[in-house]
Motif scaffolding. Structure first.
Motif, short mmCIF file in Angstrom:
data_model
loop_
_atom_site.label_atom_id
_atom_site.label_comp_id
_atom_site.label_asym_id
_atom_site.label_seq_id
_atom_site.Cartn_x
_atom_site.Cartn_y
_atom_site.Cartn_z
N ASP A 1 -0.26 10.79 11.65
CA ASP A 1 0.22 12.15 11.35
C ASP A 1 0.67 12.26 9.89
OD1 ASP A 1 2.35 10.44 11.62
OD2 ASP A 1 3.61 11.85 12.74
N PHE A 2 0.07 11.45 9.02
CA PHE A 2 0.42 11.46 7.60
C PHE A 2 0.36 12.88 7.03
CE2 PHE A 2 -1.25 11.47 3.21
CZ PHE A 2 -0.17 10.91 2.55
N PHE A 3 1.42 13.26 6.29
CA PHE A 3 1.52 14.59 5.71
C PHE A 3 1.56 14.50 4.20
CE2 PHE A 3 4.20 18.09 4.08
CZ PHE A 3 3.41 19.17 4.44
N TYR A 4 0.68 15.24 3.54
CA TYR A 4 0.64 15.28 2.07
C TYR A 4 1.18 16.63 1.61
CZ TYR A 4 -1.24 14.89 -2.69
OH TYR A 4 -1.39 14.82 -4.05
N VAL B 1 0.85 -1.20 0.00
CA VAL B 1 0.00 0.00 0.00
C VAL B 1 0.88 1.24 0.00
CG1 VAL B 1 -1.68 1.35 1.32
CG2 VAL B 1 -1.96 -1.12 1.13
N LYS B 2 1.91 1.25 0.85
CA LYS B 2 2.83 2.40 0.92
C LYS B 2 3.48 2.65 -0.44
CE LYS B 2 4.01 2.39 5.83
NZ LYS B 2 5.07 2.18 6.83
N MET C 1 -7.53 6.53 -0.51
CA MET C 1 -6.08 6.47 -0.31
C MET C 1 -5.66 7.28 0.92
SD MET C 1 -5.06 6.68 -4.35
CE MET C 1 -3.30 6.93 -4.20
N PHE C 2 -6.28 8.43 1.12
CA PHE C 2 -5.99 9.23 2.32
C PHE C 2 -6.38 8.44 3.58
CE2 PHE C 2 -5.33 13.06 -0.18
CZ PHE C 2 -4.46 13.79 0.61
N GLU C 3 -7.51 7.77 3.50
CA GLU C 3 -7.97 6.97 4.64
C GLU C 3 -6.96 5.86 4.96
OE1 GLU C 3 -12.35 6.05 5.28
OE2 GLU C 3 -11.61 4.11 4.61
N LEU C 4 -6.46 5.18 3.93
CA LEU C 4 -5.47 4.11 4.14
C LEU C 4 -4.17 4.69 4.70
CD1 LEU C 4 -5.90 1.94 0.89
CD2 LEU C 4 -6.69 1.38 3.19
N ALA C 5 -3.74 5.81 4.13
CA ALA C 5 -2.48 6.43 4.57
C ALA C 5 -2.56 6.85 6.04
CB ALA C 5 -2.16 7.63 3.68
N ARG C 6 -3.68 7.46 6.44
CA ARG C 6 -3.84 7.92 7.82
C ARG C 6 -4.07 6.75 8.78
NH1 ARG C 6 -7.57 12.96 5.73
NH2 ARG C 6 -5.88 14.48 5.56
N GLY C 7 -4.57 5.64 8.24
CA GLY C 7 -4.70 4.43 9.07
C GLY C 7 -3.34 3.85 9.41
N MET C 8 -2.38 4.02 8.50
CA MET C 8 -1.02 3.53 8.75
C MET C 8 -0.21 4.53 9.57
SD MET C 8 -0.02 1.76 5.09
CE MET C 8 -0.37 3.21 4.11
N GLU C 9 -0.40 5.83 9.29
CA GLU C 9 0.33 6.89 10.01
C GLU C 9 -0.67 7.99 10.36
OE1 GLU C 9 3.62 8.35 7.72
OE2 GLU C 9 4.13 6.35 6.99
N ALA D 1 -13.47 14.62 3.78
CA ALA D 1 -12.61 13.48 4.11
C ALA D 1 -11.14 13.87 4.10
CB ALA D 1 -12.85 12.34 3.11
N VAL D 2 -10.74 14.64 3.10
CA VAL D 2 -9.33 15.03 2.96
C VAL D 2 -8.95 16.09 4.00
CG1 VAL D 2 -7.66 16.14 1.41
CG2 VAL D 2 -9.24 14.40 0.52
N GLU D 3 -9.81 17.07 4.20
CA GLU D 3 -9.48 18.18 5.12
C GLU D 3 -9.72 17.83 6.58
OE1 GLU D 3 -9.81 22.57 3.23
OE2 GLU D 3 -11.72 21.64 3.75
N GLU D 4 -10.87 17.19 6.85
CA GLU D 4 -11.28 17.01 8.24
C GLU D 4 -11.30 15.55 8.70
OE1 GLU D 4 -15.11 18.92 8.59
OE2 GLU D 4 -14.50 20.50 7.20
N ARG D 5 -10.91 14.62 7.82
CA ARG D 5 -10.92 13.17 8.13
C ARG D 5 -12.34 12.71 8.49
NH1 ARG D 5 -5.29 11.54 10.95
NH2 ARG D 5 -3.98 13.15 10.03
N ASP D 6 -13.31 13.30 7.87
CA ASP D 6 -14.70 13.00 8.19
C ASP D 6 -15.31 12.14 7.09
OD1 ASP D 6 -17.10 13.10 9.57
OD2 ASP D 6 -17.78 14.90 8.51
N PHE D 7 -16.28 11.29 7.46
CA PHE D 7 -17.00 10.48 6.48
C PHE D 7 -18.50 10.56 6.77
CE2 PHE D 7 -19.10 6.65 4.98
CZ PHE D 7 -18.66 6.58 3.66
#
Length: 370
Positions: free
Chosen positions: A222-225, A179-180, A212-220, A264-270
């Motif tokens: 503090d994920f930074f884009y 995934v990474k 993809m943002f959801e997966l990335a933030r699930g792994m880290e 989802a991207v800005e606030e991690r909301d669904f």
């Protein structure tokens, strides 16, 4: 004695008969659990599907691929579905990559390949190979010329959408390391698809990015884009799009979807959804779950609710537990009578009519000032 070769009309008639048979079996498998029945005939069905994929024309290939998807949904994970994938996988891959094949057939085969691989593959190298096959198709839509602001749709755009959605589905079952790797490859290229002039491509790209943002933030956590400002600016523009050159229906559909994607991207909301089936309900509370649900709903159509109730594989995927067994008496108490349904519909119709009348009155009042 010489044998006469069949004329064109006869061949066409046989093809239509085969297509109707494939569609009939697919509809039966989508609406009922027939595991024991197909287990005895699995080899025959698989051979027939393979033959239709190899020798059939566009409509027959589409019907065969659609049947293959539902066949694997019925069988669930295990040696039987693995053997189906082993037989059909190379044929599906060949059609997907064949530039001379029908676009519609390649689309259906891409969805089928993704679904069957999601269900049946146990070999990690086969999973990676499928991802690469799908990538080789949809990445052709990536923006290549930096001076170009819009990606013009082509006859292949719908194929690229199908391969992107199938790829996104398979990304959800990949090991973290893979995934990474995939996120690094596509995170900075996928946003270019938001510039497509095809609304379905923009939505598919946006939903894939949200996942993809959801997966990335699930792994880290503090994920930074890096390009967050640029991306959110694009998403906000699509969420408030008022372009006069676009159809009203497309704009309305796009704005609704991209408001959710932006959150989802800005606030991690669904925006959680509830799906009711029989006496049960399922909460869709993340992008992975939504994408998986949408994919299987596309495959099963109106049979999705039945399979959510009865299909152990789908119930495992959505963490619903074993099927709920209800006796006839319980089911009867859950059903409302025809008379009660009539009263409810009449009341709803009257309320709707009153509300619309008020709206019409308001519009008439406004019009008088001009």
């Amino acid at each position: 004695m010489q044998m006469r070769s069949p004329d064109f009309c006869s061949i066409k008639k046989f093809a239509k008969t085969r297509q109707a048979a494939l569609e009939g079996i697919k509809n039966a498998l989508a609406s009922k659990m027939l595991y024991e029945f197909i287990l005895e005939r699995r080899m025959t069905l698989t051979d027939s599907i393979e033959r239709c994929l190899k020798k059939g024309k566009s409509d027959e290939q589409r019907a065969a691929a659609a049947l293959a998807s539902v066949l694997c949904v019925q069988l669930g994970p295990g040696i039987e579905s693995e053997e189906v994938l082993k037989t059909l996988g190379p044929v599906l891959k060949k059609i997907i990559c064949d530039g001379t094949a029908s676009i519609q057939a390649r689309q259906t085969c891409a969805t089928c390949f993704g679904v069957c691989c999601f269900i049946a593959t146990e070999d990690i190298t086969e999973l990676y190979s499928t991802l690469e096959c799908l990538e080789s198709i949809f990445t052709k839509s990536y923006l290549k010329d930096k001076d170009t602001n819009v990606i013009c749709s082509t006859p292949n755009t719908m194929l690229h959408i199908s391969t992107l959605l199938a790829w996104t589905l398979l990304l959800t079952i990949c090991p973290i390391s893979e995934v990474k790797k995939k996120l690094e490859m596509h995170f900075h290229k996928l946003p270019s698809l938001l510039s497509s002039d095809d609304v379905n491509m923009r939505i598919a790209a946006g939903e894939s990015l949200a996942l993809m943002f959801e997966l990335a933030r699930g792994m880290e956590s503090d994920f930074f884009y890096e390009d967050m400002d640029s991306l959110t600016q694009m998403l906000r523009a699509l969420a408030t799009d008022g372009n006069k050159h676009r159809a009203k229906v497309d704009k309305r559909k796009q704005r609704s979807v991209f408001r959710d994607i932006l959150r989802a991207v800005e606030e991690r909301d669904f925006p959680a959804e509830t799906v009711k089936f029989g006496p049960e309900r399922m909460y869709i509370d993340c992008w992975v779950k939504k994408h998986t649900y949408d994919t299987f709903k596309e495959v099963l159509g109106s049979g999705m609710q039945y399979h959510l109730q009865s299909n152990e594989f789908l119930r495992n995927v959505f963490e619903l537990g074993p099927p709920v067994m209800l006796d006839a008496a319980t089911l009867k108490t859950m059903k409302i009578s025809r008379f009660e349904r009539h009263l409810y519909n009449s009341a709803a119709f009257k309320a709707r009519t009153k509300a619309r009348s008020k709206c019409r009155d308001k519009r008439a009042d406004v019009g008088e000032f001009f």
